[in-house]
Design a protein around this motif. Structure first.
Motif, PDB file in Angstrom:
ATOM      1  N   ASP A   1      51.780  60.332  26.184  1.00 42.36           N
ATOM      2  CA  ASP A   1      50.942  61.068  25.235  1.00 42.36           C
ATOM      3  C   ASP A   1      51.602  62.383  24.824  1.00 42.36           C
ATOM      4  N   ALA A   2      52.190  63.087  25.790  1.00 42.21           N
ATOM      5  CA  ALA A   2      52.861  64.349  25.475  1.00 42.21           C
ATOM      6  C   ALA A   2      54.076  64.110  24.577  1.00 42.21           C
ATOM      7  N   PHE A   3      54.825  63.053  24.871  1.00 43.77           N
ATOM      8  CA  PHE A   3      55.977  62.703  24.047  1.00 43.77           C
ATOM      9  C   PHE A   3      55.549  62.357  22.624  1.00 43.77           C
ATOM     10  N   ARG A   4      54.533  61.513  22.504  1.00 40.91           N
ATOM     11  CA  ARG A   4      54.112  61.088  21.174  1.00 40.91           C
ATOM     12  C   ARG A   4      53.585  62.268  20.365  1.00 40.91           C
ATOM     13  N   PHE A   5      52.844  63.158  20.991  1.00 43.66           N
ATOM     14  CA  PHE A   5      52.342  64.329  20.280  1.00 43.66           C
ATOM     15  C   PHE A   5      53.498  65.185  19.771  1.00 43.66           C
ATOM     16  N   ALA A   6      54.487  65.420  20.639  1.00 42.99           N
ATOM     17  CA  ALA A   6      55.638  66.239  20.237  1.00 42.99           C
ATOM     18  C   ALA A   6      56.453  65.543  19.154  1.00 42.99           C
ATOM     19  N   LEU A   7      56.594  64.218  19.256  1.00 41.49           N
ATOM     20  CA  LEU A   7      57.371  63.465  18.268  1.00 41.49           C
ATOM     21  C   LEU A   7      56.688  63.474  16.906  1.00 41.49           C
ATOM     22  N   PHE A   8      55.376  63.268  16.910  1.00 43.92           N
ATOM     23  CA  PHE A   8      54.662  63.159  15.635  1.00 43.92           C
ATOM     24  C   PHE A   8      54.512  64.500  14.934  1.00 43.92           C
ATOM     25  N   GLU A   9      54.783  65.590  15.646  1.00 51.79           N
ATOM     26  CA  GLU A   9      54.839  66.888  14.974  1.00 51.79           C
ATOM     27  C   GLU A   9      55.978  66.943  13.968  1.00 51.79           C
ATOM     28  N   HIS A  10      57.024  66.182  14.225  1.00 55.60           N
ATOM     29  CA  HIS A  10      58.261  66.266  13.453  1.00 55.60           C
ATOM     30  C   HIS A  10      58.258  65.249  12.310  1.00 55.60           C
ATOM     31  N   GLU A  11      58.736  65.686  11.173  1.00 55.22           N
ATOM     32  CA  GLU A  11      58.845  64.819  10.004  1.00 55.22           C
ATOM     33  C   GLU A  11      60.033  63.876  10.179  1.00 55.22           C
ATOM     34  N   PRO A  12      59.877  62.599   9.842  1.00 57.85           N
ATOM     35  CA  PRO A  12      61.008  61.672   9.930  1.00 57.85           C
ATOM     36  C   PRO A  12      62.168  62.116   9.045  1.00 57.85           C
ATOM     37  N   ASP A  13      63.359  61.872   9.518  1.00 56.65           N
ATOM     38  CA  ASP A  13      64.568  62.192   8.772  1.00 56.65           C
ATOM     39  C   ASP A  13      65.135  60.898   8.197  1.00 56.65           C
ATOM     40  N   ARG A  14      65.125  60.759   6.919  1.00 57.00           N
ATOM     41  CA  ARG A  14      65.610  59.557   6.228  1.00 57.00           C
ATOM     42  C   ARG A  14      65.008  58.280   6.825  1.00 57.00           C
ATOM     43  N   PRO A  15      63.688  58.172   6.777  1.00 52.35           N
ATOM     44  CA  PRO A  15      63.034  56.996   7.378  1.00 52.35           C
ATOM     45  C   PRO A  15      63.427  55.686   6.710  1.00 52.35           C
ATOM     46  N   GLU A  16      64.042  55.748   5.546  1.00 55.17           N
ATOM     47  CA  GLU A  16      64.495  54.513   4.899  1.00 55.17           C
ATOM     48  C   GLU A  16      65.523  53.774   5.735  1.00 55.17           C
ATOM     49  N   ARG A  17      66.116  54.455   6.707  1.00 57.79           N
ATOM     50  CA  ARG A  17      67.049  53.769   7.602  1.00 57.79           C
ATOM     51  C   ARG A  17      66.370  52.654   8.384  1.00 57.79           C
ATOM     52  N   LEU A  18      65.062  52.757   8.564  1.00 58.58           N
ATOM     53  CA  LEU A  18      64.328  51.716   9.288  1.00 58.58           C
ATOM     54  C   LEU A  18      64.321  50.384   8.544  1.00 58.58           C
ATOM     55  N   GLU A  19      64.694  50.401   7.278  1.00 57.41           N
ATOM     56  CA  GLU A  19      64.742  49.160   6.510  1.00 57.41           C
ATOM     57  C   GLU A  19      65.951  48.311   6.889  1.00 57.41           C
ATOM     58  N   HIS A  20      66.888  48.890   7.634  1.00 60.28           N
ATOM     59  CA  HIS A  20      68.055  48.113   8.054  1.00 60.28           C
ATOM     60  C   HIS A  20      67.600  46.981   8.982  1.00 60.28           C
ATOM     61  N   PRO A  21      68.168  45.790   8.834  1.00 55.98           N
ATOM     62  CA  PRO A  21      67.757  44.649   9.667  1.00 55.98           C
ATOM     63  C   PRO A  21      67.854  44.891  11.165  1.00 55.98           C
ATOM     64  N   MET A  22      68.713  45.812  11.594  1.00 56.71           N
ATOM     65  CA  MET A  22      68.829  46.065  13.033  1.00 56.71           C
ATOM     66  C   MET A  22      67.486  46.429  13.640  1.00 56.71           C
ATOM     67  N   PHE A  23      66.667  47.170  12.894  1.00 54.19           N
ATOM     68  CA  PHE A  23      65.406  47.639  13.461  1.00 54.19           C
ATOM     69  C   PHE A  23      64.331  46.547  13.512  1.00 54.19           C
ATOM     70  N   ALA A  24      64.634  45.371  12.978  1.00 52.24           N
ATOM     71  CA  ALA A  24      63.729  44.239  13.132  1.00 52.24           C
ATOM     72  C   ALA A  24      63.956  43.510  14.448  1.00 52.24           C
ATOM     73  N   ALA A  25      65.055  43.818  15.116  1.00 55.35           N
ATOM     74  CA  ALA A  25      65.336  43.196  16.414  1.00 55.35           C
ATOM     75  C   ALA A  25      64.417  43.768  17.491  1.00 55.35           C
ATOM     76  N   ARG A  26      64.261  43.032  18.559  1.00 52.52           N
ATOM     77  CA  ARG A  26      63.416  43.502  19.656  1.00 52.52           C
ATOM     78  C   ARG A  26      64.165  44.435  20.590  1.00 52.52           C
ATOM     79  N   GLU A  27      65.481  44.314  20.634  1.00 54.27           N
ATOM     80  CA  GLU A  27      66.277  45.114  21.559  1.00 54.27           C
ATOM     81  C   GLU A  27      67.412  45.812  20.812  1.00 54.27           C
ATOM     82  N   PRO A  28      67.807  46.998  21.263  1.00 56.53           N
ATOM     83  CA  PRO A  28      68.936  47.702  20.655  1.00 56.53           C
ATOM     84  C   PRO A  28      70.259  47.230  21.232  1.00 56.53           C
ATOM     85  N   GLU A  29      71.323  47.677  20.632  1.00 54.73           N
ATOM     86  CA  GLU A  29      72.637  47.471  21.228  1.00 54.73           C
ATOM     87  C   GLU A  29      72.788  48.434  22.405  1.00 54.73           C
ATOM     88  N   GLU A  30      73.166  47.884  23.552  1.00 59.82           N
ATOM     89  CA  GLU A  30      73.424  48.698  24.739  1.00 59.82           C
ATOM     90  C   GLU A  30      74.827  48.382  25.248  1.00 59.82           C
TER      91      GLU A  30
END
Length: 475
Positions: A405-434
């Motif tokens: 809850d504390a993390f989400r509150f602090a995160l949502f205070e901040h405006e997204p930076d170039r949120p159009e990057r989320l349109e990249h197909p990578m973000f449709a995957a369930r897991e990131p590259e590790e």
């Protein structure tokens, strides 16, 4: 050898003279099989047009490129796990040349595994193929995450059987070539100071200032130290935000441009573990994950000690005292970058950094299914814009409780930076590259046991996709 008009040789380190390096010859390898070629990096320096045979001649046989004087083994000393060693220097590598990139930056062509030099100390001057594969993977992963890093340019298998105490032997051999802005190490200054050569320190200060930190006034050693402190603080913060453990932060493994290089026993964190170490021989945890800022600062104090030959101690100490604030400032910026949100001011940015670390700490202790480091940044990239995606994803059960809850509150205070990057197909995957150690070992096993490079090449292609998706500004 055909190069494009973008190829601009500029071998400036070679002008420093015999006190800084020794002409050497590369080993004559029994085989030269090209295993990796970084075409994007080659394009940046005008070498993309080389045929495979020409590439091997340049980076396997080390026939000098046009305008390059020939290999030079660089001289330096260093502290290894805080014990001074005056017998270092390029023992299995050399500077093969220097050239300008498409942003007019001076880059080095540095090798690893290219044969013996006057500084080999009874070593064979070789690199294991596994070591080369691991360096390619580390550099590629770090670049995708926005960490200032050398780029692996070439990996060529060389057909020798090597004996090593930390790998099943005999093991295969390779020679690596990397591109990075400078191989001038803190240890380069330490060697000059060891011999009480103020003249060499002055020469190095001007060389580094003019080529890499031109904003510093001529002869201003404290000003140069300040630039290196700033670059080192930024690098360290980016390591932490990437969950990366270099493993061997000796003074010969830090350079004047604040660029990560020479990847040996590196690891990425599986989950938040402050005491996590990369090297099996780091038995005291000197270079553990959370101690990396301390290690970098200690190394900077050794560099400052060298500069006392040409500058007063007071201004140098004042500069060193700026490392802590610079590191915290860069850490906030690194976490904002990784979470894909804009700055809201120092207090709010620090709150987001603190709550992110708190959630990683708590989530990493979840029984059965701990929150891994990398997925948190993947799930919540661009803040509120990823809320539905994260809460419907595989870690939805972890995202609850007071720390979340504390993390989400602090995160949502901040405006997204170039949120159009989320349109990249990578973000449709369930897991990131590790890049956790089990995957690294699996990739190597395919190569070692089946001579199958497909999984390695596929991983590199996925990391390139991730680099494009994250789209972090190149340091």
């Amino acid at each position: 050898m055909p190069v494009t008009s973008a190829y601009r040789p500029d071998p400036r380190f070679f002008d420093l003279g015999a006190e800084f390096g020794d002409p050497v010859r590369a080993a004559d390898f029994p085989e030269t099989r090209l295993r990796y070629r970084n075409q994007r990096a080659a394009t940046s320096v005008g070498l993309e047009g080389l045929t495979e045979a020409e590439w091997i001649a340049a980076f396997g046989r080390f026939q000098p490129l046009t305008g390059q004087p020939g290999p030079l083994a660089m001289r330096y000393h260093g502290h290894q796990f805080r014990t001074y060693n005056p017998d270092l220097g390029d023992g299995r590598g050399f500077l093969a040349g220097q050239l300008r990139d498409d942003r007019d930056r001076l880059l080095d062509l540095g090798t690893k595994g290219s044969g013996t030099t006057p500084w080999s100390r009874a070593g064979d001057g070789r690199l294991t193929l596994k070591g080369g594969v691991r360096e390619v993977l580390a550099a590629t992963m770090l670049e995708s995450l926005g960490v200032p890093t050398s780029k692996a340019l070439s990996l060529i298998e060389t057909g020798e059987a090597l004996e090593r105490g930390d790998e099943p032997s005999p093991t295969r051999s390779a020679v690596l070539v990397r591109l990075q802005h400078s191989h001038v190490r803190f240890g380069t200054f330490q060697r000059a100071a060891y011999f009480q050569r103020a003249d060499l320190i002055e020469q190095l200060v001007e060389h580094v200032r003019a080529l890499y930190h031109s904003e510093v006034a001529e002869g201003d050693a404290p000003g140069l130290l300040a630039a290196i402190v700033e670059a080192s603080a930024r690098l360290t913060a980016r390591w932490i935000a990437a969950g990366f453990v270099h493993g061997v932060l000796n003074t010969d493994n830090l350079n004047v441009t604040g660029e990560s290089f020479d990847y040996g026993p590196w690891r990425f964190l599986p989950s938040y573990q402050p005491g996590f170490t990369a090297a099996y021989f780091d038995q005291t945890g000197l270079y553990a994950f959370a101690r990396q800022p301390e290690a970098v600062f200690w190394n900077l104090t050794q560099l400052a000690g060298c500069l006392k030959l040409v500058a007063d101690a007071g201004p140098l100490t004042d500069v060193l005292n700026g490392f802590g604030p610079a590191y915290i400032r860069h850490l906030r910026a690194a976490f904002l970058m990784r979470l894909g949100v804009k700055s809201l001011g120092e207090a709010a940015d620090q709150r987001l950094t603190d709550t992110t670390l708190a959630l990683l700490r708590e989530g990493g202790q979840t029984p059965g299914s701990p929150l891994r480091w990398e997925p948190l940044f993947f799930d919540w990239f661009a803040g509120f814009s990823s809320s539905a995606r994260a809460l419907a994803g595989p870690r939805a059960g972890v995202y609850q409780g007071e720390a979340f809850d504390a993390f989400r509150f602090a995160l949502f205070e901040h405006e997204p930076d170039r949120p159009e990057r989320l349109e990249h197909p990578m973000f449709a995957a369930r897991e990131p590259e590790e890049m956790l150690i089990d995957e690294v070992e699996t990739l190597w096993a395919d190569i070692a046991m089946g001579a199958n490079w497909t999984a390695f090449e596929t991983k590199l292609a996925r990391l390139e996709t991730a680099r494009q998706a994250w789209d972090f500004a190149e340091p």
